[in-house]
Scaffold this motif. Structure first.
Motif, PDB file in Angstrom:
ATOM      1  N   GLY A 297       7.089  10.138   0.778  1.00  0.00           N
ATOM      2  CA  GLY A 297       7.690   9.618  -0.446  1.00  0.00           C
ATOM      3  C   GLY A 297       6.748   9.592  -1.626  1.00  0.00           C
ATOM      4  N   LYS A 298       7.111   8.754  -2.593  1.00  0.00           N
ATOM      5  CA  LYS A 298       6.355   8.725  -3.849  1.00  0.00           C
ATOM      6  C   LYS A 298       5.019   8.000  -3.724  1.00  0.00           C
ATOM      7  N   GLY A 299       4.847   7.191  -2.673  1.00  0.00           N
ATOM      8  CA  GLY A 299       3.585   6.495  -2.483  1.00  0.00           C
ATOM      9  C   GLY A 299       3.312   5.477  -3.572  1.00  0.00           C
ATOM     10  N   GLU A 327      -2.840  -1.207   9.277  1.00  0.00           N
ATOM     11  CA  GLU A 327      -3.473  -0.610   8.112  1.00  0.00           C
ATOM     12  C   GLU A 327      -2.436   0.206   7.331  1.00  0.00           C
ATOM     13  N   VAL A 328      -2.499   0.079   6.026  1.00  0.00           N
ATOM     14  CA  VAL A 328      -1.582   0.804   5.147  1.00  0.00           C
ATOM     15  C   VAL A 328      -2.413   1.730   4.258  1.00  0.00           C
ATOM     16  N   ILE A 329      -2.078   3.022   4.317  1.00  0.00           N
ATOM     17  CA  ILE A 329      -2.752   4.018   3.479  1.00  0.00           C
ATOM     18  C   ILE A 329      -1.680   4.750   2.677  1.00  0.00           C
ATOM     19  N   SER A 330      -1.829   4.775   1.362  1.00  0.00           N
ATOM     20  CA  SER A 330      -0.838   5.418   0.508  1.00  0.00           C
ATOM     21  C   SER A 330      -1.522   6.172  -0.614  1.00  0.00           C
ATOM     22  N   VAL A 331      -0.977   7.325  -0.937  1.00  0.00           N
ATOM     23  CA  VAL A 331      -1.462   8.147  -2.042  1.00  0.00           C
ATOM     24  C   VAL A 331      -0.283   8.396  -2.972  1.00  0.00           C
TER      25      VAL A 331
END
Length: 360
Positions: A297-299, A327-331
């Protein structure tokens, strides 16, 4: 009051033994006088190292009587003191205390009876605590059952009424657009906006219905429950859902928490991510369970995550409750990955480790 009573017991014993000693002394003197036909004046005038012989016998008698009375009274006082102290301990609620053996007489019998009484009271207290715990568990189960039933009722009502109405609005706006091609652009834009809003409301409704699903697996295993959940949403959601779920050697409580974490993660995807693809991966490697939910998705920017974000905080709390971490990793513009890691400890030493492949 207690010290005065115990002191009185000891002094009574001293007076009693001293009196008995003086009585025996008098009897001894009388016996000597009558048996040996002694003159009382001769007996009174006899001395030893200048001290009258009868006075020496009197002092010896008093000393023996006092010493024997003191020792007997002190022993009796100590035993009664132990008995009273134990009663005070029981009075303060410490029924785990036990009296030491106090002899075979009445005091020892009283100590044994007090120990038996404390044992019975302790068993009754344990029984009451057990009943209280069972009552609390029963109330929790009843509350949980009522909540589950209410959630299911709300889900049915929302699905049968609101969700269907939103679908009808979406269909009606699509039909209107087919017949207003000659209308001005402003009208068309407004109709398209209504259609878009109806679609967004449908997505929100689907996410809400996901939250209202049962909070437990209802007797199913984690793999079976997740497979049914993902298969159901693959049919209802306009996005590609993939999964790779392995059998996991974990407890029922851990399965329920992981099931809810996946529900929460999918709800966030449907509501916020605008993703076209979602992957769910679950497996065990090196005695560590690893769960991943990945979307394209859009992150978002990691430094702009709200500290009060309920969904993310809920997943982290659930992972922490079973001894793991989330853990949450988003770009931004590329998507989001949620990874949960939980250590698994084998029940028996020497048992072969169960490893399954997982995407690193």
């Amino acid at each position: 009051m207690r010290k005065k009573l115990l002191a009185s017991l000891q002094w009574r014993a001293i007076r009693m033994t001293t009196g008995i000693s003086l009585l025996l002394f008098a009897c001894l003197i009388s016996f000597m006088m009558f048996y040996y036909r002694l003159d009382p004046l001769v007996l009174l005038s006899s001395s030893w190292f200048g001290i009258p012989f009868i006075l020496i016998l009197l002092l010896i008698s008093l000393t023996v009587g006092f010493a024997s009375g003191y020792m007997y009274g002190n022993r009796l006082k100590t035993r009664v003191d132990t008995l009273v102290e134990s009663i005070l301990i029981f009075e303060n609620g410490n029924f785990a205390y036990r009296l030491p053996p106090l002899g075979d007489d009445e005091i020892g019998l009283a100590a044994d009876q007090l120990n038996e009484m404390a044992k019975r009271v302790e068993l009754q207290v344990a029984s009451l605590q057990k009943l209280s715990n069972e009552r609390a568990e029963w109330q929790a189960q009843m509350k949980k059952s009522v909540i589950t039933e209410e959630r299911q009722r709300l889900a049915r009502d929302l699905h049968d009424a609101v969700s269907q109405q939103l679908f009808a609005i979406s269909m009606m706006t699509s039909a209107v657009l087919e017949h207003v091609k000659e209308a001005d652009d402003k009208t068309v834009k407004r109709i398209k906006l209504v259609e878009h809003m109806a679609g967004e409301a449908q997505n929100e409704m689907r996410a809400l219905l996901l939250h209202l699903r049962p909070v437990t697996l209802e007797g199913k295993g984690l793999k079976e429950g997740l497979t049914e959940l993902l298969d159901e949403f693959r049919k209802k959601q306009p996005l590609d859902i993939e999964w790779d779920i392995q059998d996991t050697p974990i407890s029922k409580g851990m399965e329920d928490h992981l099931f809810r974490i996946v529900q929460e993660a999918l709800s966030n995807v449907f509501r916020h991510s605008k993703a076209s693809k979602v992957s769910v991966i679950l497996g065990v490697k090196n005695n560590q369970l690893r769960l991943k939910v990945i979307d394209n998705g859009k992150g978002f920017k990691m430094d702009q995550v709200k500290a009060s974000s309920y969904g993310l905080n809920s997943m982290k709390e659930r992972a922490s409750e079973i001894g793991g971490v989330a853990e949450v990793i988003s770009v931004e513009g590329k998507g989001t990955q949620i990874e949960v890691k939980v250590p698994i400890f084998p029940e028996k030493k020497g048992e072969n480790e169960r490893d399954s492949s997982i995407i690193d």
